[in-house]
Scaffold this motif. Structure first.
Motif, mmCIF file in Angstrom:
data_model
loop_
_atom_site.group_PDB
_atom_site.id
_atom_site.type_symbol
_atom_site.label_atom_id
_atom_site.label_comp_id
_atom_site.label_asym_id
_atom_site.label_seq_id
_atom_site.Cartn_x
_atom_site.Cartn_y
_atom_site.Cartn_z
ATOM 1 N N HIS A 43 -8.214 41.011 45.022
ATOM 2 C CA HIS A 43 -9.321 40.328 45.073
ATOM 3 C C HIS A 43 -10.453 41.411 45.425
ATOM 4 N N LEU A 44 -10.191 42.317 46.465
ATOM 5 C CA LEU A 44 -10.845 43.383 46.933
ATOM 6 C C LEU A 44 -11.332 44.284 45.778
ATOM 7 N N ASN A 45 -10.350 44.729 44.951
ATOM 8 C CA ASN A 45 -10.503 45.543 43.640
ATOM 9 C C ASN A 45 -11.553 44.624 42.789
ATOM 10 N N MET A 46 -11.297 43.579 42.581
ATOM 11 C CA MET A 46 -11.974 42.850 41.322
ATOM 12 C C MET A 46 -13.540 42.567 42.055
ATOM 13 N N VAL A 47 -13.919 42.628 43.367
ATOM 14 C CA VAL A 47 -15.256 42.525 43.699
ATOM 15 C C VAL A 47 -16.011 44.026 43.664
ATOM 16 N N ALA A 48 -14.923 44.914 43.939
ATOM 17 C CA ALA A 48 -15.368 46.289 43.917
ATOM 18 C C ALA A 48 -15.904 46.791 42.808
ATOM 19 N N GLN A 49 -14.959 46.240 41.600
ATOM 20 C CA GLN A 49 -15.202 46.570 40.226
ATOM 21 C C GLN A 49 -16.656 45.954 39.647
ATOM 22 N N GLU A 50 -16.870 44.714 40.131
ATOM 23 C CA GLU A 50 -17.937 43.866 39.923
ATOM 24 C C GLU A 50 -19.336 44.676 40.555
ATOM 25 N N LYS A 51 -19.249 45.042 41.703
ATOM 26 C CA LYS A 51 -20.404 45.570 42.440
ATOM 27 C C LYS A 51 -20.714 47.155 42.105
ATOM 28 N N PHE A 52 -19.618 47.857 42.068
ATOM 29 C CA PHE A 52 -19.889 49.297 42.048
ATOM 30 C C PHE A 52 -18.882 49.962 40.949
ATOM 31 N N GLY A 53 -18.310 49.348 39.828
ATOM 32 C CA GLY A 53 -17.701 49.675 39.054
ATOM 33 C C GLY A 53 -16.176 50.933 39.283
ATOM 34 N N LYS A 54 -15.768 50.480 40.682
ATOM 35 C CA LYS A 54 -14.755 51.178 41.214
ATOM 36 C C LYS A 54 -13.740 50.471 41.983
ATOM 37 N N ASN A 55 -12.735 50.951 41.919
ATOM 38 C CA ASN A 55 -11.599 50.147 42.654
ATOM 39 C C ASN A 55 -11.956 50.526 44.197
ATOM 40 N N PHE A 56 -11.356 49.354 44.988
ATOM 41 C CA PHE A 56 -11.845 49.398 46.706
ATOM 42 C C PHE A 56 -11.504 50.687 47.107
ATOM 43 N N ASP A 57 -10.290 51.215 46.895
ATOM 44 C CA ASP A 57 -9.838 52.438 47.531
ATOM 45 C C ASP A 57 -10.660 53.598 47.430
ATOM 46 N N ASP A 58 -11.439 53.532 46.323
ATOM 47 C CA ASP A 58 -12.392 54.594 45.833
ATOM 48 C C ASP A 58 -13.755 54.554 46.306
ATOM 49 N N LEU A 59 -14.028 53.528 46.977
ATOM 50 C CA LEU A 59 -15.435 53.305 47.615
ATOM 51 C C LEU A 59 -15.882 53.993 48.780
ATOM 52 N N GLU A 60 -17.015 54.556 48.945
ATOM 53 C CA GLU A 60 -17.605 54.940 50.273
ATOM 54 C C GLU A 60 -17.386 53.935 51.301
ATOM 55 N N PRO A 61 -17.406 54.229 52.592
ATOM 56 C CA PRO A 61 -17.357 53.313 53.621
ATOM 57 C C PRO A 61 -18.232 52.148 53.594
ATOM 58 N N MET A 62 -19.574 52.343 53.492
ATOM 59 C CA MET A 62 -20.558 51.230 53.308
ATOM 60 C C MET A 62 -20.450 50.345 52.258
ATOM 61 N N GLN A 63 -19.813 50.773 51.057
ATOM 62 C CA GLN A 63 -19.636 50.144 50.153
ATOM 63 C C GLN A 63 -18.484 49.013 50.433
ATOM 64 N N ARG A 64 -17.267 49.623 51.086
ATOM 65 C CA ARG A 64 -16.077 48.676 51.517
ATOM 66 C C ARG A 64 -16.544 47.728 52.369
ATOM 67 N N ILE A 65 -17.460 47.862 53.318
ATOM 68 C CA ILE A 65 -18.143 47.053 54.079
ATOM 69 C C ILE A 65 -19.046 45.862 53.492
ATOM 70 N N GLN A 66 -19.662 46.258 52.258
ATOM 71 C CA GLN A 66 -20.311 45.300 51.522
ATOM 72 C C GLN A 66 -19.347 44.369 50.700
ATOM 73 N N VAL A 67 -18.207 45.072 50.321
ATOM 74 C CA VAL A 67 -17.266 44.328 49.426
ATOM 75 C C VAL A 67 -16.610 43.205 50.253
ATOM 76 N N GLY A 68 -16.280 43.813 51.577
ATOM 77 C CA GLY A 68 -15.634 43.101 52.598
ATOM 78 C C GLY A 68 -16.478 41.951 52.977
ATOM 79 N N GLY A 69 -17.730 42.083 52.913
ATOM 80 C CA GLY A 69 -18.847 40.936 53.428
ATOM 81 C C GLY A 69 -18.669 40.020 52.230
ATOM 82 N N THR A 70 -18.703 40.538 51.100
ATOM 83 C CA THR A 70 -18.844 39.643 49.853
ATOM 84 C C THR A 70 -17.637 38.614 49.901
ATOM 85 N N VAL A 71 -16.447 39.435 50.024
ATOM 86 C CA VAL A 71 -14.971 38.714 49.861
ATOM 87 C C VAL A 71 -14.964 37.604 51.264
ATOM 88 N N GLY A 72 -15.365 38.044 52.338
ATOM 89 C CA GLY A 72 -15.542 37.066 53.419
ATOM 90 C C GLY A 72 -16.156 35.736 52.982
#
Length: 96
Positions: free
Chosen positions: A53-82
């Protein structure tokens, strides 16, 4: 969850994500650990794969897998998932 079990879980996730004990993390890293633990708990309860799910949202938002995101991008993805898990947000909309 007992205090000992909660600390063990925090330390396990901190080691997995940052290679440190939870107490050694800076505040932003601690937030990420908490988000990971919460997300896994929700994923387990819903029978879903949280990482997928994290990877799916990361792809939608940033075009990358979750593990490849910057810290602030990870927080944004986590907020979306939450938000999705809480029924407060139904789509990512992307960050353009």
């Amino acid at each position: 969850m007992s205090d000992d079990k909660q600390q063990q879980t925090r330390d396990e996730v901190a080691q997995e994500k940052f290679g440190k004990k939870f107490e050694e993390l800076d505040p932003m890293e601690r937030i990420q650990v908490g988000g990971t633990i919460g997300g896994r708990s929700r994923g387990d309860a819903e029978g879903g794969d949280h990482k997928e799910h994290l990877n799916m949202v990361a792809q939608e938002k940033f075009g990358k897998n979750f593990d490849d995101l910057e810290p602030m991008q990870r927080i944004q993805v986590g907020g979306t998932v939450g938000g999705q898990a809480g029924g407060l947000y139904t789509g990512t909309g992307g960050d353009q």
